[in-house]
Structure formats: structure tokens, C-alpha cells
Enzyme design. Structure first.
Site, PDB file in Angstrom:
ATOM      1  N   GLY A  65     -14.285  -2.149   1.887  1.00  0.00           N
ATOM      2  CA  GLY A  65     -13.026  -1.434   1.999  1.00  0.00           C
ATOM      3  C   GLY A  65     -12.302  -1.805   3.278  1.00  0.00           C
ATOM      4  O   GLY A  65     -12.642  -2.779   3.941  1.00  0.00           O
ATOM      5  N   ASN A  66     -11.303  -1.014   3.628  1.00  0.00           N
ATOM      6  CA  ASN A  66     -10.513  -1.316   4.819  1.00  0.00           C
ATOM      7  C   ASN A  66     -11.283  -1.083   6.116  1.00  0.00           C
ATOM      8  O   ASN A  66     -11.101  -1.817   7.083  1.00  0.00           O
ATOM      9  CB  ASN A  66      -9.238  -0.472   4.820  1.00  0.00           C
ATOM     10  CG  ASN A  66      -8.252  -0.941   3.771  1.00  0.00           C
ATOM     11  OD1 ASN A  66      -7.788  -2.061   3.827  1.00  0.00           O
ATOM     12  ND2 ASN A  66      -7.953  -0.097   2.798  1.00  0.00           N
ATOM     13  N   LYS A  94     -19.881  -0.686   1.592  1.00  0.00           N
ATOM     14  CA  LYS A  94     -21.080  -0.125   0.973  1.00  0.00           C
ATOM     15  C   LYS A  94     -21.959  -1.281   0.533  1.00  0.00           C
ATOM     16  O   LYS A  94     -21.460  -2.268  -0.029  1.00  0.00           O
ATOM     17  CB  LYS A  94     -20.718   0.739  -0.246  1.00  0.00           C
ATOM     18  CG  LYS A  94     -20.099   2.074   0.097  1.00  0.00           C
ATOM     19  CD  LYS A  94     -19.847   2.880  -1.168  1.00  0.00           C
ATOM     20  CE  LYS A  94     -19.212   4.224  -0.866  1.00  0.00           C
ATOM     21  NZ  LYS A  94     -18.927   4.976  -2.105  1.00  0.00           N
ATOM     22  N   TYR A 140      -1.427  -4.171 -16.006  1.00  0.00           N
ATOM     23  CA  TYR A 140      -0.470  -4.866 -15.139  1.00  0.00           C
ATOM     24  C   TYR A 140      -0.089  -6.217 -15.743  1.00  0.00           C
ATOM     25  O   TYR A 140      -0.963  -7.004 -16.108  1.00  0.00           O
ATOM     26  CB  TYR A 140      -1.082  -5.115 -13.765  1.00  0.00           C
ATOM     27  CG  TYR A 140      -1.060  -3.942 -12.809  1.00  0.00           C
ATOM     28  CD1 TYR A 140      -1.082  -2.624 -13.262  1.00  0.00           C
ATOM     29  CD2 TYR A 140      -1.045  -4.153 -11.432  1.00  0.00           C
ATOM     30  CE1 TYR A 140      -1.080  -1.565 -12.376  1.00  0.00           C
ATOM     31  CE2 TYR A 140      -1.047  -3.095 -10.538  1.00  0.00           C
ATOM     32  CZ  TYR A 140      -1.059  -1.806 -11.015  1.00  0.00           C
ATOM     33  OH  TYR A 140      -1.063  -0.754 -10.138  1.00  0.00           O
ATOM     34  N   GLY A 152      -5.747  -3.306  -7.862  1.00  0.00           N
ATOM     35  CA  GLY A 152      -6.852  -3.350  -6.903  1.00  0.00           C
ATOM     36  C   GLY A 152      -8.190  -3.550  -7.593  1.00  0.00           C
ATOM     37  O   GLY A 152      -8.469  -2.918  -8.616  1.00  0.00           O
ATOM     38  N   ASP A 158     -11.022  -2.548  -6.794  1.00  0.00           N
ATOM     39  CA  ASP A 158     -11.799  -1.311  -6.862  1.00  0.00           C
ATOM     40  C   ASP A 158     -11.431  -0.510  -8.105  1.00  0.00           C
ATOM     41  O   ASP A 158     -12.307   0.025  -8.802  1.00  0.00           O
ATOM     42  CB  ASP A 158     -11.617  -0.469  -5.590  1.00  0.00           C
ATOM     43  CG  ASP A 158     -10.147  -0.201  -5.244  1.00  0.00           C
ATOM     44  OD1 ASP A 158      -9.246  -0.892  -5.769  1.00  0.00           O
ATOM     45  OD2 ASP A 158      -9.899   0.707  -4.427  1.00  0.00           O
ATOM     46  N   THR A 165      -8.956   7.501   0.904  1.00  0.00           N
ATOM     47  CA  THR A 165      -7.783   7.394   1.774  1.00  0.00           C
ATOM     48  C   THR A 165      -6.525   7.558   0.936  1.00  0.00           C
ATOM     49  O   THR A 165      -5.584   8.253   1.305  1.00  0.00           O
ATOM     50  CB  THR A 165      -7.770   6.030   2.485  1.00  0.00           C
ATOM     51  OG1 THR A 165      -8.981   5.887   3.230  1.00  0.00           O
ATOM     52  CG2 THR A 165      -6.582   5.921   3.423  1.00  0.00           C
ATOM     53  N   THR A 225       0.645  28.077  10.602  1.00  0.00           N
ATOM     54  CA  THR A 225       1.041  26.681  10.401  1.00  0.00           C
ATOM     55  C   THR A 225      -0.126  25.795  10.007  1.00  0.00           C
ATOM     56  O   THR A 225      -0.014  24.960   9.100  1.00  0.00           O
ATOM     57  CB  THR A 225       1.703  26.136  11.685  1.00  0.00           C
ATOM     58  OG1 THR A 225       2.893  26.872  11.938  1.00  0.00           O
ATOM     59  CG2 THR A 225       2.056  24.656  11.538  1.00  0.00           C
TER      60      THR A 225
END
Length: 243
Positions: free
Chosen positions: A8-9, A13, A90, A97, A99, A122, A174
Site C-alpha cells: 500500500g501507500n 502486508k 472500466y 486499482g 487492490d 484510508t 465540536t
């Protein structure tokens, strides 16, 4: 034995795939420590590395370099137009992606029925898969932490102070207002998407929730849906066994 890597970014894993077809998750590690993690593993009779990446190209290059130095074959799995009974929605199929692609592939092998897959990390991804394996498209939206971060970094007098509670209620301060608002936004997107999916499929789909961000959804709400973990690694394992 083969080594599976989901890059990932920020994290990777790593799992080992046995001859039996079963895999074991070894851990989740910061990308910058990848070389330190892999070196001892490659001494344990690994005969191929199979990986998929949505992270920086530097991580991909590191995996390729480490494999080359150890004289171990490596296969990078990429998104295809059609494979394992799944047809990519697509038109420029390579931009879905990998993933999401591997998750669709894994789900198709598990269930031959209309399915919605909601992966919360994320980002939140929402994908619709028809009974015949045709991907009907999906959505991408910010996950909980990204929504929180966006508001906190772009406003002066909004703040957050602690972890959220279980219930999503109207708040009298808040900090809770921001946390509960972001969580409600996730649920609102999911519920609206499920209505759209039902209309498009012509029937009630099976709903799969996955990803670490599931913890931000109220348990009483999410218990109505099926939870799956490590679907990307399951998809990688299929490629490792069959390609």
C-alpha cells in the site's frame, strides 16, 4: 512455498502461501522496513514472490530488486480486463486499482451471487458485482480518518480530542460533532449506494464489509452484513496458485 506481498501507500502486508493452497499472514509492516522484513524470509525456501501494489513505484522497485538479489522469481499482479470469471467495468481497465481488482476476484470465487463490496481504509471503495461476474462499477470516497484530517487541517476552530464512541448521535460539542458527522457520512454513502445497487441488480445484493476502517461503523449497524478480511491477499493467492 511462495511469498505474497500486498503493498500500500504506507504499509505492506506479507503472507506465506503453502503448497496446500492455504496462506498465513506474517504481518503488516511500514514500507520503509520492507527490505529488513524480507531478507530473513527469503532464506526459508521461498521459490517465488507474488505481489500487487497501489503504493509508490519505489516500493515496487524494492521488491523487484530484493527478489533479483536473492535469485527468486517475482510476479507482479496487475488489473486485467477479464480474469477468474470477473469482467472489469472500466473501459480503461488498467486504471481500476489492483487492490479492488483482487478483491473482486476473491469474492467471485467465494460467492456466485450479486454482491456489494465495501472496503474502508484510508479511502472507502464501493464496488458492485453481478451474479455473472460482471463488475458494474463503483465509488471511491474519503475514509473516516481522511475526512477528519481534511476538516481539521482546513478550518481554524474545529478540533477533535479523542476516539469516538459507539453510537452516532447529534452532538453538543465540536469534537463529537466532527467525529459523528464523518461517521454518519460513511453510513449515508453506503446506504445510498446499496439502494442504487439493488435497483441496478434487480434484487437485494449480498453485502461484504472489509478493511480496518470498519471499526468506525457502529457495531449494531454493521452486524447486519458479512465481514471478510484479507480479500486482497486471497486474490493474490489465487494468482500465485493458478498463474
Amino acid at each position: 512455498m511462495q511469498l505474497l506481498i500486498e503493498a500500500g501507500n504506507t504499509y505492506v502486508k506479507v503472507a506465506q502461501l503453502f503448497e496446500s493452497g492455504k496462506f498465513e499472514l506474517l504481518g503488516r509492516y511500514p514500507s520503509r522496513k520492507l527490505e529488513m522484513v524480507l531478507e530473513p524470509l527469503l532464506e526459508k525456501g521461498i521459490h517465488r514472490i507474488v505481489f500487487a501494489s497501489v503504493g509508490p513505484v519505489e516500493v515496487d522497485n524494492s521488491i523487484q530488486r530484493i527478489a533479483q538479489m536473492a535469485n527468486i522469481p517475482v510476479m507482479q499482479v496487475k488489473t486485467l480486463r477479464k480474469d477468474f470469471g470477473v469482467k472489469n467495468a472500466y473501459s480503461e481497465y488498467q486504471y481500476l486499482g489492483v487492490d479492488r481488482w483482487l478483491t473482486l476476484v476473491a469474492i467471485r470465487q467465494k460467492f456466485k451471487k450479486p454482491t456489494v463490496i465495501i472496503d474502508i481504509g484510508t479511502a472507502l471503495t464501493f464496488d458492485v458485482l453481478a451474479e455473472d461476474g460482471k463488475h458494474l462499477g463503483g465509488w471511491i470516497a474519503p475514509g473516516y480518518q481522511l475526512m477528519m484530517q481534511s476538516v481539521l487541517e482546513n478550518t481554524c476552530k474545529v478540533f477533535s480530542d479523542r476516539e469516538h464512541g459507539e453510537c452516532i448521535t447529534f452532538s453538543d460539542n465540536t469534537a463529537d460533532g466532527l467525529k459523528n458527522g464523518c461517521r454518519a457520512a460513511l453510513i449515508g454513502l453506503i446506504e445510498y449506494g446499496l439502494k442504487q445497487a439493488k435497483d441496478k441488480l434487480g434484487e437485494e445484493p449480498q453485502v461484504i464489509l472489509c478493511g480496518g476502517g470498519m471499526r468506525h461503523l457502529p457495531v449494531q449497524w454493521s452486524r447486519h452484513y458479512q465481514h471478510c478480511s484479507e480479500l486482497v491477499l486471497e486474490g493474490l493467492a489465487l494468482y500465485a496458485k493458478c498463474r
